[in-house]
Design an enzyme around this catalytic site. Structure first.
Site, short mmCIF file in Angstrom:
data_model
loop_
_atom_site.label_atom_id
_atom_site.label_comp_id
_atom_site.label_asym_id
_atom_site.label_seq_id
_atom_site.Cartn_x
_atom_site.Cartn_y
_atom_site.Cartn_z
N ARG A 179 -3.64 -36.80 -25.19
CA ARG A 179 -3.62 -38.19 -24.73
C ARG A 179 -4.76 -39.00 -25.30
O ARG A 179 -4.62 -40.19 -25.54
CB ARG A 179 -3.69 -38.18 -23.19
CG ARG A 179 -3.97 -39.52 -22.55
CD ARG A 179 -3.73 -39.48 -21.07
NE ARG A 179 -2.35 -39.09 -20.80
CZ ARG A 179 -1.95 -38.51 -19.66
NH1 ARG A 179 -2.82 -38.23 -18.71
NH2 ARG A 179 -0.69 -38.22 -19.49
N TYR A 180 -5.89 -38.38 -25.48
CA TYR A 180 -7.09 -39.08 -25.96
C TYR A 180 -7.29 -38.80 -27.45
O TYR A 180 -6.82 -37.78 -27.95
CB TYR A 180 -8.30 -38.61 -25.17
CG TYR A 180 -8.27 -38.99 -23.70
CD1 TYR A 180 -8.48 -40.30 -23.31
CD2 TYR A 180 -8.04 -38.02 -22.72
CE1 TYR A 180 -8.46 -40.65 -21.96
CE2 TYR A 180 -8.03 -38.36 -21.38
CZ TYR A 180 -8.24 -39.68 -20.99
OH TYR A 180 -8.23 -40.00 -19.68
N ARG A 206 -9.59 -35.25 -28.11
CA ARG A 206 -9.55 -34.04 -27.29
C ARG A 206 -8.14 -33.80 -26.77
O ARG A 206 -7.36 -34.74 -26.63
CB ARG A 206 -10.56 -34.09 -26.16
CG ARG A 206 -10.47 -35.31 -25.28
CD ARG A 206 -11.87 -35.67 -24.79
NE ARG A 206 -11.85 -36.69 -23.73
CZ ARG A 206 -11.76 -37.99 -23.99
NH1 ARG A 206 -11.63 -38.43 -25.23
NH2 ARG A 206 -11.78 -38.87 -23.00
N CYS A 260 -1.84 -19.36 -10.86
CA CYS A 260 -3.13 -19.49 -10.18
C CYS A 260 -3.22 -18.39 -9.13
O CYS A 260 -2.20 -17.96 -8.60
CB CYS A 260 -3.26 -20.84 -9.46
SG CYS A 260 -3.50 -22.24 -10.55
N CYS A 297 -3.33 -24.82 -4.61
CA CYS A 297 -3.76 -25.97 -3.83
C CYS A 297 -2.54 -26.83 -3.55
O CYS A 297 -1.78 -27.14 -4.47
CB CYS A 297 -4.77 -26.80 -4.62
SG CYS A 297 -6.16 -25.85 -5.26
N CYS A 333 -1.78 -30.01 -5.74
CA CYS A 333 -1.91 -29.78 -7.19
C CYS A 333 -1.16 -30.82 -8.01
O CYS A 333 0.03 -31.05 -7.82
CB CYS A 333 -1.39 -28.40 -7.55
SG CYS A 333 -1.43 -28.08 -9.33
N ARG A 369 -0.29 -30.52 -11.00
CA ARG A 369 0.72 -29.85 -11.84
C ARG A 369 1.62 -28.95 -11.01
O ARG A 369 2.13 -27.95 -11.49
CB ARG A 369 0.05 -29.04 -12.95
CG ARG A 369 -0.72 -29.93 -13.87
CD ARG A 369 -0.81 -29.46 -15.28
NE ARG A 369 -1.72 -30.38 -15.94
CZ ARG A 369 -3.04 -30.19 -15.99
NH1 ARG A 369 -3.58 -29.09 -15.53
NH2 ARG A 369 -3.80 -31.09 -16.54
N ASP A 402 -3.75 -37.49 -6.93
CA ASP A 402 -2.56 -37.92 -7.68
C ASP A 402 -1.33 -37.97 -6.77
O ASP A 402 -1.15 -37.08 -5.94
CB ASP A 402 -2.30 -36.97 -8.85
CG ASP A 402 -3.38 -37.07 -9.93
OD1 ASP A 402 -3.94 -38.17 -10.09
OD2 ASP A 402 -3.64 -36.05 -10.59
N ASP A 424 -6.75 -41.15 -12.14
CA ASP A 424 -5.98 -40.80 -13.32
C ASP A 424 -4.71 -41.65 -13.21
O ASP A 424 -3.88 -41.44 -12.33
CB ASP A 424 -5.66 -39.29 -13.32
CG ASP A 424 -5.72 -38.72 -14.73
OD1 ASP A 424 -5.41 -39.47 -15.68
OD2 ASP A 424 -6.05 -37.53 -14.87
N LYS A 439 -7.85 -41.34 -17.33
CA LYS A 439 -8.82 -41.49 -16.24
C LYS A 439 -9.52 -42.84 -16.33
O LYS A 439 -10.09 -43.19 -17.35
CB LYS A 439 -9.85 -40.38 -16.32
CG LYS A 439 -9.24 -38.99 -16.14
CD LYS A 439 -10.28 -37.91 -16.31
CE LYS A 439 -9.66 -36.54 -16.22
NZ LYS A 439 -8.82 -36.21 -17.40
C1 LIG Z 1 -8.91 -35.19 -18.09
C2 LIG Z 1 -8.25 -35.04 -19.37
C3 LIG Z 1 -9.00 -34.82 -20.53
C4 LIG Z 1 -10.51 -34.77 -20.53
O1 LIG Z 1 -11.08 -35.97 -20.15
P1 LIG Z 1 -12.65 -36.15 -20.12
O2 LIG Z 1 -12.88 -37.49 -19.54
O3 LIG Z 1 -13.14 -36.02 -21.53
O4 LIG Z 1 -13.21 -35.04 -19.27
C5 LIG Z 1 -8.33 -34.70 -21.72
N1 LIG Z 1 -6.98 -34.77 -21.77
C6 LIG Z 1 -6.24 -34.99 -20.68
C7 LIG Z 1 -4.76 -35.10 -20.82
C8 LIG Z 1 -6.85 -35.12 -19.43
O5 LIG Z 1 -6.10 -35.32 -18.34
#
Ligand SMILES: *Cc1c(COP(=O)(O)O)cnc(C)c1O
Length: 403
Positions: free
Chosen positions: A147-148, A151, A160, A164, A167, A169, A329, A366, A373
């Site tokens: 998504r980002y 990363r 798990c 929880c 959750c 997911r 969520d 989120d 986020k």
């Molecule tokens: C939370 C998340 C991350 C990591 O986010 P950071 O703000 O860098 O900790 C990366 N990808 C997804 C899809 C996430 O939900």
């Protein structure tokens, strides 16, 4: 139930000869002590040795998977509790260790609500979705959420040790017939990560990656380490809290080979910081693994300033740096867990300035629909005038920073 506060008793451990620096913690915390575990094992797991109890594989094998069984162990009332969980619903699972922790706490302790399914879960309301973060549409290949820009999330297992009830997911965890994702399923993900040179940070999550054995886990970590553009690896887990026995010297020695490796631990309440969990965190920190916490804001469980402040402060004592507080969520049947954003802001306002800055995590939502986020902060900027910017401090006093 033995919840007496015995912390005033002598804190010198007589059974171990040379306690290491990390074990010089007072042996009794939050009114919990070892004798309670022994009694719990005797009452519920006859013929089980303490060695077996401390073996994480025994803990997983002997996990409680029927809410009915947990209720009989804990002697709880059955009101509102789902005994026969519908198919395709998040199943019930809890480690004997976490059951023993609940047993050590008072019978109406809020942590019960986080793992015991209640009929509230069956009521979906408007705005709730099975995949609220729309991870599906950001998933270019199976088990990857990208998504980002720099990363990606790598979902390595659907399993798990303890589920929880809130959750995010819950729609995907535990739905596979075999416990963990297979090696061939991982392969496609590795190939994606290899191809995408912009990814410098991989978050290994699931499910809970630390429920895999050392060999499976090391396979994943070494494959990721062999990808040149991946600078840091993170693991998201609740294992130090629900299965602290998993944190063995062997695991820790293996993990530290893959540094820089960060661990994000899901904590909910200060009473989770038992002596076992503290020991697990200290072992990880001693190995040089930076620890961060992630906490979901939950109605009636941790949505007050005192509880959160205590949790964040205690996390710092085990070298775990509070990272995120999440607004819960909106998964189906989560209304009873969700509290207001105002409440979350009140908590952040009650932390910032009132305690160590290190104890103040980012409060985020989120965004439903896959927005990622989004941080939310109390409003410290009162107004911007021609003279400067008017700020309010943690005590609500006003200050002018000149322009
Ligand atoms: C939370 C998340 C991350 C990591 O986010 P950071 O703000 O860098 O900790 C990366 N990808 C997804 C899809 C996430 O939900």
């Amino acid at each position: 139930m033995n919840t007496q506060n015995v912390s005033s008793e002598t804190t010198t451990s007589t059974e171990d000869s040379e306690p290491s620096a990390s074990e010089k913690q007072p042996p009794v915390l939050n009114g919990l002590n070892n004798d309670d575990v022994t009694e719990f094992i005797e009452n519920n797991y006859h013929d089980t040795t303490i060695e077996q109890w401390n073996d994480w594989k025994w803990q997983i094998k002997n996990s409680i998977t029927k809410s009915e069984d947990l209720i009989s162990i804990l002697g709880k009332k059955k009101e509102n509790i789902i005994l026969n969980i519908p198919e395709n619903h998040l199943p019930f699972r809890i480690t004997p260790y976490f059951a023993s922790l609940l047993d050590r706490l008072e019978s109406e302790h809020p942590l019960y609500k986080t793992i015991i399914p209640t009929v509230n879960e069956l009521n979906s309301c408007e705005g709730e979705k099975t995949d609220p973060l729309d991870e599906e549409s950001d998933s270019p290949v199976k088990n990857i959420v990208h998504r980002y820009p720099d990363r990606a999330l790598f979902l390595v297992t659907g399993f798990c040790s303890t589920y929880c009830r809130y959750c995010t997911r819950s729609h995907m965890v535990s739905k596979r017939t075999d416990i963990h994702v297979s090696k061939t399923d991982w392969e496609e993900a590795f190939e994606y990560l290899e191809r995408h040179t912009e990814i410098r940070d991989v978050i290994v999550s699931g499910g809970d990656p630390l429920t895999m054995n050392d060999i499976q886990l090391e396979y994943i970590l070494s494959r990721l380490r062999n990808i040149e553009h991946i600078e840091i690896i993170r693991i998201g887990t609740k294992v130090p809290v629900v299965l602290p026995q998993r944190i063995t010297p062997e695991l820790v020695n293996m993990l530290k080979k893959y540094n820089p490796l960060y661990l994000s631990i899901h904590f909910t309440h200060p009473d989770e910081l038992s002596r076992e969990t503290r020991r697990a965190c200290n072992m990880l920190a001693d190995a040089g693994i930076p620890l961060g916490s992630q906490t979901v804001l939950l109605k009636g469980i941790n949505d007050d300033v005192d509880t959160m402040k205590k949790l964040m402060r205690q996390l710092l004592t085990v070298r775990c740096r509070p990272y995120y507080i999440y607004q819960c969520d909106p998964i189906p049947g989560s209304e009873h867990f969700r509290t207001t954003v105002e409440k979350g802001l009140e908590i952040i306002k009650g932390l910032r300035g009132h305690t160590s800055g290190y104890a103040v995590p980012h409060y985020v939502i989120d965004a439903p629909g896959g927005g990622g986020k989004i941080p939310i902060l109390p409003n410290y900027v009162k107004e911007v005038t021609e003279h400067g910017i008017v700020l309010t401090n943690y005590e609500d006093k006003e200050f002018l920073y000149p322009l």
